[in-house]
Design an enzyme around this catalytic site. Structure first.
Site, PDB file in Angstrom:
ATOM      1  N   GLU A 149       0.831  -1.226   0.000  1.00 32.28           N
ATOM      2  CA  GLU A 149       0.000   0.000   0.000  1.00 32.28           C
ATOM      3  C   GLU A 149       0.856   1.263   0.000  1.00 32.28           C
ATOM      4  O   GLU A 149       0.549   2.243   0.664  1.00 32.28           O
ATOM      5  CB  GLU A 149      -0.967   0.010   1.199  1.00 32.28           C
ATOM      6  CG  GLU A 149      -2.145  -0.925   1.029  1.00 32.28           C
ATOM      7  CD  GLU A 149      -3.153  -0.791   2.163  1.00 32.28           C
ATOM      8  OE1 GLU A 149      -3.079   0.189   2.917  1.00 32.28           O
ATOM      9  OE2 GLU A 149      -4.011  -1.681   2.290  1.00 32.28           O
ATOM     10  N   GLY A 150       1.920   1.226  -0.762  1.00 35.08           N
ATOM     11  CA  GLY A 150       2.830   2.357  -0.818  1.00 35.08           C
ATOM     12  C   GLY A 150       3.965   2.161   0.171  1.00 35.08           C
ATOM     13  O   GLY A 150       3.739   1.955   1.358  1.00 35.08           O
TER      14      GLY A 150
END
Length: 767
Positions: A431-432
Site C-alpha cells: 500500500e505504498g
C-alpha cells in the site's frame, strides 16, 4: 488589495498545486484529532473524550472461539512448507464467517467492527502468513468492501453471498510495473466499444503484479483507465480510472492469465501477477454500475481513508507484540554466566523498548479503530498507523533477534522468530512503501487538509472567490501570529501554566504539558513551511518526512495517554506509559532538530542558529533513562496477567506445542520457580548453604529444609523446560537436502540419537 494578493499567489504558485487525483485524495475521509496537531492547539479534554472501545461480547467470543480453533487446527510450519491451505481448514473458515466480516447480514455476511477485524487479523497474522492473507484480503480493501459501499443491488445480490461463503475468492488488481506508490499513473487500458449484439463492452489489456491472493482468486477487482473514443458512456473520451469486476472463466475472459506466483520474502502467501490480453467484459461490470465509470480513484481513496487503519497496522502491531513476547520470555529462560540474560542491561534495554512500544502502538491501533467504528475516516492518522506501526514491527523484530541470537537464527519448526522477522519488509512496502508514505503523503496531505485554513485558502484562490480568500487568509494570519507568540511563551515556561492539562494521573501530567508545547511549535513550523516553502514542499521529501515524524509521534504518544486513562490508570502500566511518553517526545525533539537544520532561506538562517541553540538548551525530552527502561522491561519478564495482557492479542499456543508453546511453558515455570530461587539465595547469603549456582545447590537446600520437596520438583521442572525451550532444530543429511520428506519435528541436537532427559543434561553441564 486582497484581489491583487490572491492573483499574485496564484500566478507565483505560492500555494501547493493540487492535481485532480490529489484533490480526490485530499477530500476523502475526515479530519480527526490530527487537525488539532496541525492547528497547533491541542484540547486534551476533547481528546480524552474520544472513543476508546473494547470489543463487545459476541466479537470477543469469536476471537476466543473460532479464531483460536482455526489456529489450533492449522500447522503453521506445515502451511509454510507445503504453501497450501488444506481443504478442511478452508471449509472451516468459510463456514465460520472468516470471509464475511465485511459483508452485511442480509447477504449472508457476518459483519464485524473495525476493532474486531483488526484484532482478528493481528492474531491470525502472528501465526501464519498464508492464513493471514486469506483473512486480510477478503475483509479489507477489495470486492466486498467496495461492493458494500458502491455496488448496485444486482451486483450485491450476486457477488456478496458468494464472497461470504468463499465461493468467490477476491483479489484487487492495482499495482503495475510502472505504477506502484504512484498508483494514479496506471497504464491498464480499457477501450469502450459496442459489440455486434448491441451491448456496450470493454476490451481490457493490462499487466498487474504483486497482487495478493491472485494465484487462488477467481474474482478480480481491476483498476483500469478507460478510453471511450465514441463517448458511448456519455462521460467523454477519457472517463478515467474505473474499477471493473472480472470473473475468472466468464465468457470473454479467455485472455485472462491468472494463477502464476511471485515468491514473497519470508513466509509464503499467495501473491502473483495478473495479465489480460483483449479481455472482454460488459459495461455493467463496472463496480457500482456505469454511473461509477471514471470514479475508481475516488472510490479507492474513500475506502483507504479509514481502511489503512485496519489490516497493515494490525500486521505491524502483531510484529511488535511478537517481538516483545519472544524477547521477554527468552530473556528469562536463557541463562548465561549464572543469570537470565534479561538481567543484563544491554538486553534489558531492548526489552524495555519492546514493552513501551507494544503498549503505545496497540493504544494507537485501538484509538484509531474506535474512531473508524464511530463514523470517522481519518486518512492522515490511518497513513501514520500504516507506516509507523510496520516500521516499528521491523525494528522490534530486529531487537528480538538480537536478544534470541542463535535461537532466532536457526530455522525449523521450533524457530519462533524467523517467520515474522523475514516477512517484515512485506508490510513495510505494501500500500505504498513507507518511504513514500512518510515523505510525501502524511505531511503533504495533512498540511493542506488538516490545517484549519490552508485548504480553504487554496480553494478560494482556485475559485477566484475574493471574499472567502479574505476571510480565511485573515484567520490564517491571526492563527500564525498567535502560534508564534504561544510557541515563545510555552518554550520559556516549558508548558507550565500555559498548556491546559485535564484531570489525569499526576505522574503523566508532564507528558501532556510537553505534548501541548510540541503541538504549538509544530503548528508554527507548519505555517512556516506553507509560507516559505509552499509549492516546493512536494520536492522536499526529507523535510516533509521530519514533519511527518512529529505528527506521527504526537498521535502515538497521545494514544498511549488515552489508553492509560481509558483502562483505569493501571499502576503496573505506569512505567509503560511513561516510557512511551519519553520515547515519543524524544522522537519529536529529534525531528524538530532536523527541521531546524534543513529549513532554507532567511527563516532557515534563524532556525539553524538561534533556534537550534534554543532547542539544545531547552529540549522536549531525552530517550528514556536506564531506570525507566528497567521498569518497562519488567512487564515482559514475568509470566503473569500483565504479560498476557500486553502480548495476548497474538496467538499463544498450548504449552504442548513445539516452538512457542514450549517457550511459554518454560517461561511460566521459571516465573513460578523464582520464589524458590529467592529462598535459596537468602540461605546462601545467610551462609546456611554453600556457594554455587542455584541448580547445583537445590538438592542440598531441600535436604536442609530450606525448600520443600515440592519446591525442588518445581525448580527441576523449570530447569528441564528451559533447557528444552532453548533447543533448536537439527536435521539429518537427508532431511536437510529434502530427501527425507518432512523435516524433523523435534530438535534432538544429535541427528536423531536418543538423548537423556533434559534435566539430566542440565546436571551434567552444570547449568
Amino acid at each position: 488589495m486582497f484581489n491583487q494578493l490572491m492573483n499574485w499567489m496564484r500566478d507565483n504558485k505560492v500555494l501547493p498545486q493540487i492535481s485532480d487525483t490529489e484533490r480526490q485524495a485530499l477530500e476523502a475521509g475526515d479530519v480527526w484529532i490530527d487537525g488539532q496537531f496541525f492547528g497547533g492547539k491541542v484540547d486534551f479534554e476533547k481528546i480524552l473524550a474520544e472513543h476508546y472501545d473494547t470489543l463487545p461480547a459476541h466479537e470477543q467470543a469469536f476471537l476466543d472461539g473460532p479464531v483460536e480453533e482455526l489456529l489450533q487446527m492449522a500447522d503453521s510450519y506445515e502451511l509454510s512448507r507445503t504453501r497450501k491451505l488444506p481443504d478442511d481448514v478452508f471449509k472451516f473458515m468459510a463456514e465460520n464467517g472468516f470471509f464475511a466480516m465485511q459483508i452485511a447480514k442480509e447477504y449472508g455476511g457476518m459483519p464485524m467492527s473495525t476493532q474486531a477485524k483488526s484484532c482478528i487479523m493481528a492474531k491470525v497474522s502472528s501465526y501464519s502468513g498464508l492464513l493471514s492473507a486469506m483473512v486480510v484480503i477478503p475483509n479489507s480493501l477489495g470486492a466486498a468492501e467496495l461492493l458494500g459501499h458502491y455496488g448496485t443491488d444486482e451486483q450485491k445480490n450476486y457477488y456478496l453471498p458468494k464472497l461470504a461463503k468463499g465461493e468467490f475468492m477476491p483479489c484487487f488488481g492495482l499495482t503495475e510495473p510502472t505504477a506502484g506508490s504512484d498508483a494514479a499513473s496506471i497504464k491498464a487500458e480499457g477501450v469502450v466499444f459496442k459489440d455486434s449484439d448491441g451491448q456496450i463492452k470493454f476490451k481490457l489489456n493490462f499487466r498487474k503484479r504483486y497482487i495478493t491472493l491472485a494465484p487462488v482468486a477467481n474474482l478480480v477487482s481491476l483498476a483500469v483507465r478507460l478510453h471511450d473514443p465514441d463517448n458511448l458512456l456519455g462521460k467523454g473520451e477519457e472517463p478515467g480510472i474505473t474499477v471493473v469486476l472480472i470473473e475468472k472463466g466468464a465468457p470473454g475472459t479467455e485472455g485472462l492469465h491468472i494463477g502464476d506466483h511471485h515468491q514473497p520474502i519470508g513466509e509464503h502467501f499467495p501473491n502473483g501477477p495478473i495479465v489480460g490480453r483483449d479481455v472482454i467484459v460488459p459495461a455493467g461490470n463496472v463496480l457500482g454500475g456505469v454511473e461509477y465509470t471514471g470514479m475508481g480513484w475516488k472510490m479507492l481513496m474513500e475506502a483507504l481513508a479509514g481502511g489503512r487503519m485496519v489490516s497493515l497496522p494490525a500486521t505491524g502491531i502483531c510484529g511488535i507484540r511478537h517481538g516483545a513476547m519472544i524477547a521477554g520470555a527468552y530473556s528469562m529462560v536463557r541463562q548465561q554466566f549464572g543469570i537470565p540474560v534479561g538481567r543484563m542491561e544491554g538486553v534489558e534495554h531492548k526489552i524495555g523498548k519492546a514493552a513501551g512500544m507494544t503498549y503505545a502502538f496497540d493504544a494507537a491501533r485501538v484509538f484509531g479503530c474506535s474512531a473508524v467504528d464511530h463514523g470517522i475516516q481519518p486518512p492522515v492518522t490511518s497513513a501514520i498507523m500504516k507506516a509507523y506501526s510496520t516500521e516499528m514491527g521491523r525494528d522490534t523484530g530486529t531487537d528480538a533477534m538480537d536478544v534470541t541470537a542463535g535461537y532466532g537464527v536457526m530455522q525449523g519448526p521450533n524457530n519462533t522468530m524467523g517467520r515474522l522477522y523475514n516477512s517484515a519488509p512485506v508490510s513495510v512496502t505494501v500500500e505504498g512503501a513507507n518511504i513514500m508514505t512518510r515523505t510525501l503523503m502524511i505531511f503533504g496531505q495533512g498540511a493542506t487538509r488538516c490545517h484549519p485554513y490552508a485548504y480553504k485558502v487554496v480553494q478560494a484562490v482556485e475559485n477566484n472567490d475574493v471574499g472567502a480568500f479574505r476571510k480565511n487568509l485573515t484567520g490564517w494570519m491571526v492563527q500564525f501570529l498567535l502560534g508564534f507568540v504561544m510557541t515563545l511563551v510555552r518554550g520559556v515556561t516549558r508548558g507550565f501554566f500555559t498548556v491546559k492539562v485535564p484531570s489525569v494521573a499526576p505522574q503523566t501530567r508532564s507528558i501532556y504539558r510537553r505534548l501541548g508545547w510540541a503541538a504549538t511549535r509544530f503548528g508554527l513550523l507548519t505555517n512556516l513551511a506553507m509560507f516559505f516553502v509552499g509549492g516546493k514542499l512536494k520536492a522536499r521529501g526529507n523535510l516533509t518526512g521530519r514533519y511527518a515524524d512529529v505528527v506521527a509521534w504526537l498521535y502515538i504518544t497521545t494514544s498511549a495517554l488515552r489508553r492509560f486513562e481509558a483502562e483505569g490508570r493501571k499502576a503496573e502500566d505506569l512505567a509503560l506509559v511513561q516510557y512511551a511518553g519519553e520515547y515519543g517526545l524524544a522522537q519529536i525533539q529529534n525531528a524538530f532538530e532536523g527541521i531546524y537544520e534543513n529549513f532554507d532561506g532567511p527563516v532557515g538562517v534563524i532556525l539553524k542558529t538561534v533556534g537550534r541553540v534554543w532547542l539544545g538548551l531547552n529540549p522536549l525530552a531525552k530517550l528514556p533513562n536506564d531506570q525507566l527502561s528497567h521498569q518497562a522491561a519488567l512487564a515482559l519478564q514475568s509470566y503473569g496477567d500483565q504479560y498476557k495482557r500486553l502480548v495476548g492479542g497474538n496467538y499463544m499456543p498450548p504449552e504442548s506445542d513445539q516452538g512457542l508453546g514450549r517457550l511459554l511453558k518454560a517461561f511460566r515455570l521459571t516465573t513460578e520457580a523464582e520464589p524458590v530461587r529467592e529462598k535459596i539465595r537468602a540461605a546462601q547469603k545467610a551462609r546456611k548453604l554453600g556457594r554455587g549456582k542455584i541448580d547445583q545447590v537445590a538438592a542440598d537446600a531441600a535436604a536442609q529444609g530450606v525448600i520443600t520437596d515440592a519446591e525442588l520438583a518445581l525448580l527441576n521442572d523449570a530447569t528441564a523446560a528451559c533447557l528444552q525451550a532453548i533447543e533448536v532444530d537439527v536435521f539429518t543429511k537427508d532431511e536437510y537436502y529434502g530427501a527425507g520428506g518432512i523435516p524433523a519435528m523435534s530438535a534432538t541436537g544429535d541427528g536423531g540419537m536418543e538423548q537423556p532427559p533434559a534435566y539430566e543434561l542440565a546436571k551434567a553441564s552444570g547449568e
